[in-house]
Design an enzyme around this catalytic site. Structure first.
Site: not given
Ligand code: PGA
Length: 255
Positions: A175, A99, A169, A12, A10, A215, A97
């Site tokens: 993140g 976010e 997730e 983003k 992803n 992560s 997601h």
């Molecule tokens: P990250 O994000 O691997 O940077 O923690 C995962 C995601 O948002 O799908």
């Protein structure tokens, strides 16, 4: 879960069209005679075309969008519909997601409408669920993730496994560098799997892969992918670098 592990990136709000082209020039995972996992990337929509053009240089890999609107067309400035995404070459879409849910206030109802829209346009939805830290510490893991899953279950009736994917997730692991342990991931996946089987039946409930996200890096991907019922990973930060994403893809190569 049966079939290949899914390794998804992803990206983003990152990677310009030029950077996407460069990514594919440098993305060279070495599967060493082992089977290639199913590879999937979610570029920004403005870089989708660049990804399409660059794809033939890379190992077989599908491309998706990070979000869709539930209507198929109309006066929705700034939005992208499922048919538009499909026509631009996307085969998958992320839905719900964390976010989208937490930064943009997307509700379970939105997630359900978007899931229906994805099926209607022949896009594979990758439906994301996950709890926040205070929900986990309050012992509400099951309630939260099953609640998010229940919102889309009516739309999944009749769909076959692999026509949709689920991603667990935990919000506290996205993140943050804070990764759920393989045991944490398996525990949550087992809860989701139980619910899928309860509603969709034993066979159908077993089919859709459940990806873990939060992560994931080359150093922890292998242990996570070996955990019971972890059918793949959804990778944010570590998918932006072609070598690091290749390392994670190699961890998903199967015998
Ligand atoms: P990250 O994000 O691997 O940077 O923690 C995962 C995601 O948002 O799908």
């Amino acid at each position: 879960m049966t079939g290949k592990p899914v390794i998804a990136g992803n990206w983003k709000m990152n990677l310009t069209p030029d950077e996407v082209r460069e990514f594919f020039q440098n993305f060279r995972p070495d599967f060493q005679d082992r089977g290639q996992p199913e590879l999937l990337v979610f570029p920004s929509s403005v870089s989708l075309f660049a990804a399409q053009v660059a794809l033939p240089q890379a190992p077989s890999i599908s491309v998706g969008v990070q979000n869709i609107h539930w209507e198929s067309a109309g006066a929705f400035t700034g939005e992208i519909s499922a048919p538009l995404a499909r026509a631009a070459g996307a085969t998958h879409t992320l839905i719900g997601h964390s976010e989208r849910r937490h930064v943009f206030g997307e509700t379970d109802e939105d997630v359900s409408r978007k899931t229906k829209a994805a099926f209607g346009a022949d896009l594979v939805p990758v439906i994301c669920v996950g709890e926040e830290l205070d929900e986990r510490t309050a012992g509400r893991l099951t309630e939260v993730i099953v609640g998010q899953l229940d919102a889309v279950l009516p739309s999944l009736q009749g769909a076959r496994g692999r026509e949709y994917l689920l991603a667990y997730e935990p919000v506290w692991a996205i993140g943050t560098g804070e990764t759920a342990t393989p045991e944490d991931a398996s525990e949550a996946h087992a809860i989701l799997r139980e619910r899928l089987k309860e509603v969709l039946g034993e066979d159908e409930g077993m089919r859709a892969p459940i990806l873990y996200g939060g992560s994931v890096k080359p150093g922890n991907a292998s242990d996570l992918l070996k955990a019971p019922d972890v059918g793949g990973v959804l990778v944010g930060g570590a998918s932006l670098d072609p070598d690091s994403f290749a390392g994670i893809a190699e961890a998903g190569a199967f015998i």
